[in-house]
Design a protein around this motif. Structure first.
Motif, PDB file in Angstrom:
ATOM      1  N   SER A  23       0.840  -1.201   0.000  1.00  0.00           N
ATOM      2  CA  SER A  23       0.000   0.000   0.000  1.00  0.00           C
ATOM      3  C   SER A  23       0.874   1.249   0.000  1.00  0.00           C
ATOM      4  N   ASP A  24       0.304   2.363  -0.467  1.00  0.00           N
ATOM      5  CA  ASP A  24       1.058   3.621  -0.505  1.00  0.00           C
ATOM      6  C   ASP A  24       1.538   4.034   0.884  1.00  0.00           C
ATOM      7  N   GLU A  25       0.734   3.778   1.924  1.00  0.00           N
ATOM      8  CA  GLU A  25       1.101   4.158   3.291  1.00  0.00           C
ATOM      9  C   GLU A  25       2.285   3.343   3.807  1.00  0.00           C
ATOM     10  N   ALA A  26       2.394   2.081   3.377  1.00  0.00           N
ATOM     11  CA  ALA A  26       3.446   1.193   3.879  1.00  0.00           C
ATOM     12  C   ALA A  26       4.709   1.234   3.025  1.00  0.00           C
ATOM     13  N   ARG A  27       4.645   1.841   1.850  1.00  0.00           N
ATOM     14  CA  ARG A  27       5.791   1.863   0.937  1.00  0.00           C
ATOM     15  C   ARG A  27       6.871   2.799   1.456  1.00  0.00           C
TER      16      ARG A  27
END
Length: 73
Positions: A23-27
């Motif tokens: 996900s964008d938040e975890a990248r």
């Protein structure tokens, strides 16, 4: 020379192989460079190896633990 078989075509419904998307938040996309001496690097590599993780992960975890504790120590 033997004729090679062509791989079957994949459809959109078939699951993809490989690592699932992040996900964008975890990248993780921000890079921090740290210069060390060869002796310091060896020490960090040894600590990371003892923890069973890569050096980048070990440095990130150690730095975040220190930052979250506060700068008093």
């Amino acid at each position: 020379m033997p004729k090679l078989k062509k791989a079957p075509e994949k459809t959109k419904d078939e699951p993809r192989m490989g690592r699932p998307p992040v996900s964008d938040e975890a990248r993780r996309a921000s890079l921090i460079k740290v210069l060390t001496t060869e002796a310091e690097r060896a020490e960090l590599e040894q600590a990371a190896s003892a923890a069973g993780i890569g050096i980048s992960t070990w440095v990130r975890v150690a730095a975040l633990e220190k930052a979250r504790r506060g700068s008093s120590s």
